[in-house]
Scaffold this active site. Structure first.
Site, mmCIF file in Angstrom:
data_model
loop_
_atom_site.group_PDB
_atom_site.id
_atom_site.type_symbol
_atom_site.label_atom_id
_atom_site.label_comp_id
_atom_site.label_asym_id
_atom_site.label_seq_id
_atom_site.Cartn_x
_atom_site.Cartn_y
_atom_site.Cartn_z
ATOM 1 N N HIS A 1 0.832 -1.205 0.000
ATOM 2 C CA HIS A 1 0.000 0.000 0.000
ATOM 3 C C HIS A 1 0.870 1.260 0.000
ATOM 4 O O HIS A 1 0.686 2.177 -0.815
ATOM 5 C CB HIS A 1 -0.908 -0.033 1.246
ATOM 6 N N GLU A 2 1.850 1.300 0.895
ATOM 7 C CA GLU A 2 2.681 2.506 1.003
ATOM 8 C C GLU A 2 3.630 2.637 -0.184
ATOM 9 O O GLU A 2 3.944 3.759 -0.610
ATOM 10 C CB GLU A 2 3.452 2.508 2.334
ATOM 11 N N HIS B 1 1.966 4.587 -2.854
ATOM 12 C CA HIS B 1 2.078 6.034 -2.629
ATOM 13 C C HIS B 1 3.458 6.540 -3.044
ATOM 14 O O HIS B 1 3.589 7.575 -3.696
ATOM 15 C CB HIS B 1 1.849 6.387 -1.151
#
Lengths: 109, 233
Positions: free
Chosen positions: B112-113, B116
């Site tokens: 998920h990170e 980003h």
């Protein structure tokens, strides 16, 4: 020029990739994921056609097979690009990506 | 901008260790097996074994942002139930060592990170002033990281079938925005609605929504093959 281009051209993917994508597309798991995401059944026929065109090119260097395969893949690329991005893409990565961390620096903008 | 305002407005209050120096950790704490050690270990497993993480790391390297484990990841204690975050100021992925206890959770948070971080690397994302940009990255991260698989949703007692994935992505993006920014739910919903279609369909660098490790492996295979692919279109 055309003949040498034909000699240099390769199928965008190796033929066995098309077959494995077809099998994966038809699998129960993928059908479930398609329904869970889009509420529809997956359409897998194109992968099978692409596989046959790929093999056709490999065996007989068929110009029709090549064109059909290219058209199919261009269609896939167009599908993936069918949106206007909300942001501008960078030409270079962020300049501070590798900058050493300074633990004592106060937080300021 | 003063520190308090930054904490309130940009979610930094959830990550209290971001402003403390590393040297404040005690020797005894460091030498025993701690949450910190567990976090570091699970991070290494995620990076070594997850096809999602491998593809993202590869794509970032190709974009000029090679991820260095010691520089770009930080295991820290966090407030509340938050699992992780991406700090655009320091270009670091924060992993909440006190809130991640299972490997599968760690792998998902890392993915998920990294999404980003990948967005930060390839685009001019205005994390702090443009809520549409933030919403877009959150939609993409919820969509592509495995956050919204049927089994993860079932574990949260969110049972749904037809198009539930989209509902989940919308909801999780909304929650992330509300946790990080001081705006009303109504405003956040409006922003998510505005960018949803575009951002839900942006599958870079996967080329598809990876619902399973097999999807991620196929995506990785396509990524490795991209040179041949685009040269022969």
């Amino acid at each position: 020029m055309d003949r040498s281009e034909e000699k240099l051209w390769r199928t965008p993917r190796p033929c066995d990739y098309y077959w494995s994508e077809f099998r994966h597309c038809k699998s129960l798991w993928n059908r479930f994921h398609q329904y869970y995401t889009y509420g529809t059944s997956p359409s897998c026929q194109q992968w099978k056609e692409d596989y046959h065109n790929c093999k056709e090119w490999e065996k007989h260097r068929s110009a029709e097979a090549k064109e059909a395969l290219q058209a199919s893949e261009r269609g896939r690329v167009a599908e993936q690009r069918k949106f206007t991005p909300v942001w501008q893409l960078r030409k270079d990565p962020p300049s501070d990506w590798y900058m050493p961390l300074n633990e004592d620096k106060p937080q300021d903008s | 901008m003063d520190q308090t305002k930054q904490e309130e407005d940009y979610g930094y209050g959830l990550f209290p260790e971001r402003k403390r120096a590393q040297s404040s950790k005690g020797f005894i704490r460091d030498s025993l097996f701690t949450f910190h050690h567990r976090c570091q270990f699970m991070l290494q497993v995620a990076v070594d074994s997850s096809p999602y993480a491998k593809l993202l790391l590869n794509a970032m390297k190709s974009s000029g942002c090679k991820v260095l484990k010691d520089r770009h990841f930080s295991c820290e204690d966090c407030d509340g139930t938050v699992s992780g975050g991406f700090d655009a100021i320091s270009s670091q992925i924060v992993l909440c060592q006190n809130n991640i206890s299972q490997q599968s959770h760690m792998t998902r948070v890392v993915t998920h990170e990294l999404i980003h971080a990948f967005d930060h690397c390839r685009a001019h994302v205005d994390w702090f002033n443009n809520y549409r940009h933030l919403a877009c990255s959150e939609i993409r991260a919820a969509n592509l990281s495995g956050d919204c698989t049927f089994s993860n949703e079932a574990a949260r007692f969110n049972f749904g079938l037809k198009e539930h994935h989209q509902e989940c992505v919308r909801d999780r993006a909304l929650r992330s925005i509300l946790a990080l920014r001081n705006i009303s739910r109504q405003e956040a919903e409006k922003i998510v609605d505005e960018v949803f279609d575009t951002c839900f369909n942006d599958h870079a660098p996967f080329g598809r929504i990876p619902h399973s490790k097999k999807d991620a492996k196929f995506a990785s295979r396509d990524y490795e093959n991209r040179g041949r692919y685009y040269a022969n279109l």
